[in-house]
Design a protein around this motif. Sequence first.
Motif, PDB file in Angstrom:
ATOM      1  N   MET A   1      77.717   9.041  53.508  1.00 50.69           N
ATOM      2  CA  MET A   1      77.692   9.645  54.841  1.00 50.69           C
ATOM      3  C   MET A   1      79.041   9.500  55.539  1.00 50.69           C
ATOM      4  O   MET A   1      79.753   8.523  55.330  1.00 50.69           O
ATOM      5  N   THR A   2      79.343  10.483  56.381  1.00 52.09           N
ATOM      6  CA  THR A   2      80.500  10.340  57.264  1.00 52.09           C
ATOM      7  C   THR A   2      80.163   9.241  58.278  1.00 52.09           C
ATOM      8  O   THR A   2      79.004   8.838  58.403  1.00 52.09           O
ATOM      9  N   ASP A   3      81.158   8.786  59.018  1.00 50.99           N
ATOM     10  CA  ASP A   3      80.895   7.760  60.018  1.00 50.99           C
ATOM     11  C   ASP A   3      79.877   8.241  61.054  1.00 50.99           C
ATOM     12  O   ASP A   3      78.964   7.497  61.429  1.00 50.99           O
ATOM     13  N   GLN A   4      79.997   9.473  61.493  1.00 50.02           N
ATOM     14  CA  GLN A   4      79.053  10.010  62.485  1.00 50.02           C
ATOM     15  C   GLN A   4      77.639  10.092  61.907  1.00 50.02           C
ATOM     16  O   GLN A   4      76.669   9.755  62.592  1.00 50.02           O
ATOM     17  N   GLU A   5      77.516  10.555  60.675  1.00 48.64           N
ATOM     18  CA  GLU A   5      76.200  10.616  60.029  1.00 48.64           C
ATOM     19  C   GLU A   5      75.610   9.218  59.884  1.00 48.64           C
ATOM     20  O   GLU A   5      74.422   9.004  60.122  1.00 48.64           O
ATOM     21  N   PHE A   6      76.462   8.272  59.500  1.00 52.14           N
ATOM     22  CA  PHE A   6      76.016   6.900  59.323  1.00 52.14           C
ATOM     23  C   PHE A   6      75.524   6.311  60.643  1.00 52.14           C
ATOM     24  O   PHE A   6      74.478   5.652  60.693  1.00 52.14           O
ATOM     25  N   LEU A   7      76.244   6.552  61.726  1.00 54.87           N
ATOM     26  CA  LEU A   7      75.824   6.035  63.026  1.00 54.87           C
ATOM     27  C   LEU A   7      74.507   6.658  63.479  1.00 54.87           C
ATOM     28  O   LEU A   7      73.653   5.978  64.051  1.00 54.87           O
ATOM     29  N   SER A   8      74.325   7.919  63.194  1.00 55.09           N
ATOM     30  CA  SER A   8      73.060   8.585  63.502  1.00 55.09           C
ATOM     31  C   SER A   8      71.919   7.971  62.690  1.00 55.09           C
ATOM     32  O   SER A   8      70.818   7.732  63.200  1.00 55.09           O
ATOM     33  N   TYR A   9      72.190   7.699  61.425  1.00 51.89           N
ATOM     34  CA  TYR A   9      71.221   7.032  60.546  1.00 51.89           C
ATOM     35  C   TYR A   9      70.849   5.661  61.111  1.00 51.89           C
ATOM     36  O   TYR A   9      69.668   5.301  61.183  1.00 51.89           O
ATOM     37  N   CYS A  10      71.847   4.893  61.536  1.00 54.61           N
ATOM     38  CA  CYS A  10      71.600   3.559  62.089  1.00 54.61           C
ATOM     39  C   CYS A  10      70.762   3.638  63.357  1.00 54.61           C
ATOM     40  O   CYS A  10      69.844   2.835  63.555  1.00 54.61           O
ATOM     41  N   ARG A  11      71.078   4.604  64.203  1.00 57.33           N
ATOM     42  CA  ARG A  11      70.313   4.786  65.437  1.00 57.33           C
ATOM     43  C   ARG A  11      68.845   5.072  65.111  1.00 57.33           C
ATOM     44  O   ARG A  11      67.938   4.519  65.726  1.00 57.33           O
ATOM     45  N   GLY A  12      68.619   5.911  64.119  1.00 53.21           N
ATOM     46  CA  GLY A  12      67.250   6.218  63.703  1.00 53.21           C
ATOM     47  C   GLY A  12      66.536   5.020  63.115  1.00 53.21           C
ATOM     48  O   GLY A  12      65.357   4.772  63.395  1.00 53.21           O
ATOM     49  N   MET A  13      67.235   4.251  62.302  1.00 48.10           N
ATOM     50  CA  MET A  13      66.636   3.062  61.692  1.00 48.10           C
ATOM     51  C   MET A  13      66.296   2.008  62.739  1.00 48.10           C
ATOM     52  O   MET A  13      65.346   1.242  62.570  1.00 48.10           O
ATOM     53  N   ALA A  14      67.036   1.967  63.832  1.00 47.17           N
ATOM     54  CA  ALA A  14      66.769   0.991  64.896  1.00 47.17           C
ATOM     55  C   ALA A  14      65.424   1.266  65.566  1.00 47.17           C
ATOM     56  O   ALA A  14      64.866   0.380  66.202  1.00 47.17           O
ATOM     57  N   ASP A  15      64.922   2.476  65.403  1.00 48.62           N
ATOM     58  CA  ASP A  15      63.622   2.825  65.998  1.00 48.62           C
ATOM     59  C   ASP A  15      62.453   2.581  65.060  1.00 48.62           C
ATOM     60  O   ASP A  15      61.311   2.834  65.427  1.00 48.62           O
ATOM     61  N   THR A  16      62.716   2.119  63.856  1.00 48.06           N
ATOM     62  CA  THR A  16      61.624   1.845  62.918  1.00 48.06           C
ATOM     63  C   THR A  16      61.106   0.424  63.144  1.00 48.06           C
ATOM     64  O   THR A  16      61.837  -0.433  63.648  1.00 48.06           O
ATOM     65  N   PRO A  17      59.861   0.157  62.769  1.00 43.07           N
ATOM     66  CA  PRO A  17      59.300  -1.181  63.003  1.00 43.07           C
ATOM     67  C   PRO A  17      60.084  -2.304  62.326  1.00 43.07           C
ATOM     68  O   PRO A  17      60.238  -3.387  62.894  1.00 43.07           O
ATOM     69  N   ARG A  18      60.588  -2.065  61.130  1.00 40.66           N
ATOM     70  CA  ARG A  18      61.275  -3.132  60.402  1.00 40.66           C
ATOM     71  C   ARG A  18      62.757  -3.204  60.723  1.00 40.66           C
ATOM     72  O   ARG A  18      63.371  -4.260  60.636  1.00 40.66           O
ATOM     73  N   CYS A  19      63.357  -2.068  61.063  1.00 42.67           N
ATOM     74  CA  CYS A  19      64.788  -2.000  61.363  1.00 42.67           C
ATOM     75  C   CYS A  19      65.578  -2.635  60.207  1.00 42.67           C
ATOM     76  O   CYS A  19      66.378  -3.538  60.401  1.00 42.67           O
ATOM     77  N   GLY A  20      65.307  -2.144  58.989  1.00 43.16           N
ATOM     78  CA  GLY A  20      65.876  -2.745  57.792  1.00 43.16           C
ATOM     79  C   GLY A  20      67.190  -2.135  57.344  1.00 43.16           C
ATOM     80  O   GLY A  20      67.331  -0.915  57.266  1.00 43.16           O
ATOM     81  N   PHE A  21      68.140  -3.016  57.045  1.00 41.01           N
ATOM     82  CA  PHE A  21      69.465  -2.628  56.554  1.00 41.01           C
ATOM     83  C   PHE A  21      69.858  -3.580  55.439  1.00 41.01           C
ATOM     84  O   PHE A  21      69.434  -4.731  55.419  1.00 41.01           O
ATOM     85  N   VAL A  22      70.714  -3.101  54.544  1.00 41.00           N
ATOM     86  CA  VAL A  22      71.300  -4.005  53.544  1.00 41.00           C
ATOM     87  C   VAL A  22      72.621  -4.513  54.113  1.00 41.00           C
ATOM     88  O   VAL A  22      73.225  -3.878  54.988  1.00 41.00           O
ATOM     89  N   PRO A  23      73.093  -5.672  53.651  1.00 40.16           N
ATOM     90  CA  PRO A  23      74.308  -6.258  54.214  1.00 40.16           C
ATOM     91  C   PRO A  23      75.519  -5.313  54.228  1.00 40.16           C
ATOM     92  O   PRO A  23      76.295  -5.322  55.189  1.00 40.16           O
ATOM     93  N   GLU A  24      75.672  -4.501  53.207  1.00 42.84           N
ATOM     94  CA  GLU A  24      76.800  -3.567  53.154  1.00 42.84           C
ATOM     95  C   GLU A  24      76.758  -2.588  54.336  1.00 42.84           C
ATOM     96  O   GLU A  24      77.784  -2.252  54.924  1.00 42.84           O
TER      97      GLU A  24
END
Length: 88
Positions: free
Chosen positions: A6-29
């Motif tokens: 993902m581009t940086d903008q796409e990645f930030l949009s992805y992160c924003r969406g993931m923050a709204d999920t119950p688990r808010c799960g990310f890998v360390p990278e």
Amino acid sequence: MPAEAMTDQEFLSYCRGMADTPRCGFVPEQIARLYRLAGHSALADQWSQQPNGVCSMDRWAIRDAVERAEERILDSSRQSAEIISFPV
């Protein structure tokens, strides 16, 4: 699409969406990339050294980092813009 592609903008949009999920799960990278974009190099370096696996994150910390990263990207694009004057 994998986060790495993902581009940086796409990645930030992805992160924003993931923050709204119950688990808010990310890998360390992904967390490292987000903190790096937000200007938190020391935190990014710490997360880069963590073993792979999904981590449940604080949604407010993710949202704050996304907002900071978006501000930095916007500031960067403003600084790189050049105003050209044409003779009248």
